[in-house]
Design a protein around this motif. Structure first.
Motif, PDB file in Angstrom:
ATOM      1  N   ALA A  69      18.411  31.885  19.823  1.00  0.00           N
ATOM      2  CA  ALA A  69      17.809  32.544  18.561  1.00  0.00           C
ATOM      3  C   ALA A  69      17.786  31.536  17.630  1.00  0.00           C
ATOM      4  O   ALA A  69      17.132  30.827  16.889  1.00  0.00           O
ATOM      5  N   THR A  70      19.545  30.394  17.756  1.00  0.00           N
ATOM      6  CA  THR A  70      19.542  30.138  15.917  1.00  0.00           C
ATOM      7  C   THR A  70      18.936  28.694  16.450  1.00  0.00           C
ATOM      8  O   THR A  70      19.121  28.074  15.409  1.00  0.00           O
ATOM      9  N   ALA A  71      18.676  28.184  17.454  1.00  0.00           N
ATOM     10  CA  ALA A  71      18.635  27.052  18.500  1.00  0.00           C
ATOM     11  C   ALA A  71      16.841  27.188  17.817  1.00  0.00           C
ATOM     12  O   ALA A  71      16.576  26.367  17.054  1.00  0.00           O
ATOM     13  N   GLU A  72      16.847  27.971  18.126  1.00  0.00           N
ATOM     14  CA  GLU A  72      14.822  27.766  18.068  1.00  0.00           C
ATOM     15  C   GLU A  72      14.808  27.735  17.089  1.00  0.00           C
ATOM     16  O   GLU A  72      13.720  27.214  16.032  1.00  0.00           O
ATOM     17  N   LYS A  73      15.212  28.463  15.855  1.00  0.00           N
ATOM     18  CA  LYS A  73      15.487  28.838  14.471  1.00  0.00           C
ATOM     19  C   LYS A  73      15.518  27.072  13.747  1.00  0.00           C
ATOM     20  O   LYS A  73      14.400  26.740  12.906  1.00  0.00           O
ATOM     21  N   ALA A  74      16.442  26.799  14.546  1.00  0.00           N
ATOM     22  CA  ALA A  74      16.597  25.428  13.679  1.00  0.00           C
ATOM     23  C   ALA A  74      15.930  24.099  14.198  1.00  0.00           C
ATOM     24  O   ALA A  74      14.922  23.316  13.811  1.00  0.00           O
ATOM     25  N   ALA A  75      15.069  24.133  15.955  1.00  0.00           N
ATOM     26  CA  ALA A  75      13.902  23.512  15.899  1.00  0.00           C
ATOM     27  C   ALA A  75      12.306  23.841  14.914  1.00  0.00           C
ATOM     28  O   ALA A  75      11.610  22.679  14.597  1.00  0.00           O
ATOM     29  N   GLN A  76      12.549  24.927  14.937  1.00  0.00           N
ATOM     30  CA  GLN A  76      11.510  25.614  13.791  1.00  0.00           C
ATOM     31  C   GLN A  76      11.412  24.325  12.625  1.00  0.00           C
ATOM     32  O   GLN A  76      10.623  23.954  11.490  1.00  0.00           O
ATOM     33  N   TYR A  77      12.305  25.012  11.669  1.00  0.00           N
ATOM     34  CA  TYR A  77      12.871  23.957  10.138  1.00  0.00           C
ATOM     35  C   TYR A  77      13.245  22.812  10.435  1.00  0.00           C
ATOM     36  O   TYR A  77      12.788  22.211   9.619  1.00  0.00           O
ATOM     37  N   ALA A  78      13.433  22.488  11.302  1.00  0.00           N
ATOM     38  CA  ALA A  78      13.104  20.188  11.658  1.00  0.00           C
ATOM     39  C   ALA A  78      12.366  20.270  12.112  1.00  0.00           C
ATOM     40  O   ALA A  78      11.148  18.881  11.495  1.00  0.00           O
ATOM     41  N   SER A  79      11.169  21.062  13.123  1.00  0.00           N
ATOM     42  CA  SER A  79       9.828  20.098  12.705  1.00  0.00           C
ATOM     43  C   SER A  79       8.909  20.345  11.615  1.00  0.00           C
ATOM     44  O   SER A  79       8.574  19.256  11.153  1.00  0.00           O
ATOM     45  N   LYS A  80       9.320  21.289  10.234  1.00  0.00           N
ATOM     46  CA  LYS A  80       8.908  21.842   9.570  1.00  0.00           C
ATOM     47  C   LYS A  80       9.359  20.455   8.594  1.00  0.00           C
ATOM     48  O   LYS A  80       8.301  20.500   7.429  1.00  0.00           O
ATOM     49  N   VAL A  81      10.477  20.068   8.317  1.00  0.00           N
ATOM     50  CA  VAL A  81      11.377  19.200   7.866  1.00  0.00           C
ATOM     51  C   VAL A  81      10.215  17.904   7.813  1.00  0.00           C
ATOM     52  O   VAL A  81      10.065  17.298   7.003  1.00  0.00           O
ATOM     53  N   GLN A  82       9.890  17.621   8.952  1.00  0.00           N
ATOM     54  CA  GLN A  82       9.616  16.240   9.524  1.00  0.00           C
ATOM     55  C   GLN A  82       8.097  16.532   9.121  1.00  0.00           C
ATOM     56  O   GLN A  82       7.321  15.861   8.209  1.00  0.00           O
ATOM     57  N   ASP A  83       7.220  18.256   9.003  1.00  0.00           N
ATOM     58  CA  ASP A  83       6.166  17.704   8.473  1.00  0.00           C
ATOM     59  C   ASP A  83       6.104  16.804   7.090  1.00  0.00           C
ATOM     60  O   ASP A  83       4.940  16.820   6.779  1.00  0.00           O
ATOM     61  N   LEU A  84       7.547  17.896   6.022  1.00  0.00           N
ATOM     62  CA  LEU A  84       7.356  17.621   5.025  1.00  0.00           C
ATOM     63  C   LEU A  84       7.313  16.001   4.563  1.00  0.00           C
ATOM     64  O   LEU A  84       6.814  15.196   3.443  1.00  0.00           O
ATOM     65  N   GLU A  85       7.761  15.323   5.335  1.00  0.00           N
ATOM     66  CA  GLU A  85       8.971  14.238   5.395  1.00  0.00           C
ATOM     67  C   GLU A  85       7.590  13.372   5.470  1.00  0.00           C
ATOM     68  O   GLU A  85       7.123  12.343   4.107  1.00  0.00           O
ATOM     69  N   ASP A  86       6.464  13.840   6.425  1.00  0.00           N
ATOM     70  CA  ASP A  86       5.032  13.019   6.988  1.00  0.00           C
ATOM     71  C   ASP A  86       4.268  13.192   5.055  1.00  0.00           C
ATOM     72  O   ASP A  86       3.752  11.711   4.935  1.00  0.00           O
ATOM     73  N   ARG A  87       4.224  14.372   4.850  1.00  0.00           N
ATOM     74  CA  ARG A  87       3.390  14.350   3.556  1.00  0.00           C
ATOM     75  C   ARG A  87       4.094  13.404   1.634  1.00  0.00           C
ATOM     76  O   ARG A  87       2.998  12.793   1.436  1.00  0.00           O
ATOM     77  N   VAL A  88       5.218  13.493   2.706  1.00  0.00           N
ATOM     78  CA  VAL A  88       6.046  12.696   1.441  1.00  0.00           C
ATOM     79  C   VAL A  88       6.067  11.383   1.629  1.00  0.00           C
ATOM     80  O   VAL A  88       5.191  10.722   0.522  1.00  0.00           O
ATOM     81  N   ARG A  89       5.514  10.773   2.786  1.00  0.00           N
ATOM     82  CA  ARG A  89       5.256   9.389   2.720  1.00  0.00           C
ATOM     83  C   ARG A  89       4.182   8.985   2.582  1.00  0.00           C
ATOM     84  O   ARG A  89       4.031   8.350   2.074  1.00  0.00           O
TER      85      ARG A  89
END
Length: 103
Positions: free
Chosen positions: A39-59
């Motif tokens: 469950a922790t690994a799944e949440k970490a993957a979801q957060y990593a995906s969201k962070v990547q999306d936010l980084e793309d938007r900031v770029r």
């Protein structure tokens, strides 16, 4: 003394029962740890995906701001000015025909 003789077979039967119960509890604890880790690994993957999306938007936003600079603010103000002109001079009222003019 006879009562001690009765407890010896009971104790002899209790030792394997306690060992089996302890082993079962250990397996349950291991399964719980594995489930929590998944469950922790799944949440970490979801957060990593969201962070990547936010980084793309900031770029993208950085690119817009650096490529156009202050031109963006000028364009926004031009749009605001255009809207205010359109609001003041909106054309012929709906209840009036174009050929008629009454004073």
């Amino acid at each position: 003394m006879e009562s001690v003789g009765v407890f010896i077979p009971i104790i002899a039967l209790m030792i394997p029962i306690v060992a089996i119960w302890t082993k079962h509890q250990q397996k349950l604890a291991e399964m719980n740890v594995q489930t929590t880790a998944q469950a922790t690994a799944e949440k970490a993957a979801q957060y990593a995906s969201k962070v990547q999306d936010l980084e793309d938007r900031v770029r993208v936003l950085e690119r817009i701001v650096t490529d156009r600079g202050y031109d963006v603010a000028t364009q926004i103000e031009a749009l605001r000015d255009q809207r205010s002109v359109e609001a003041r001079d909106s054309g012929v009222p709906l209840d009036m025909k174009q050929g008629e003019y009454t004073s």
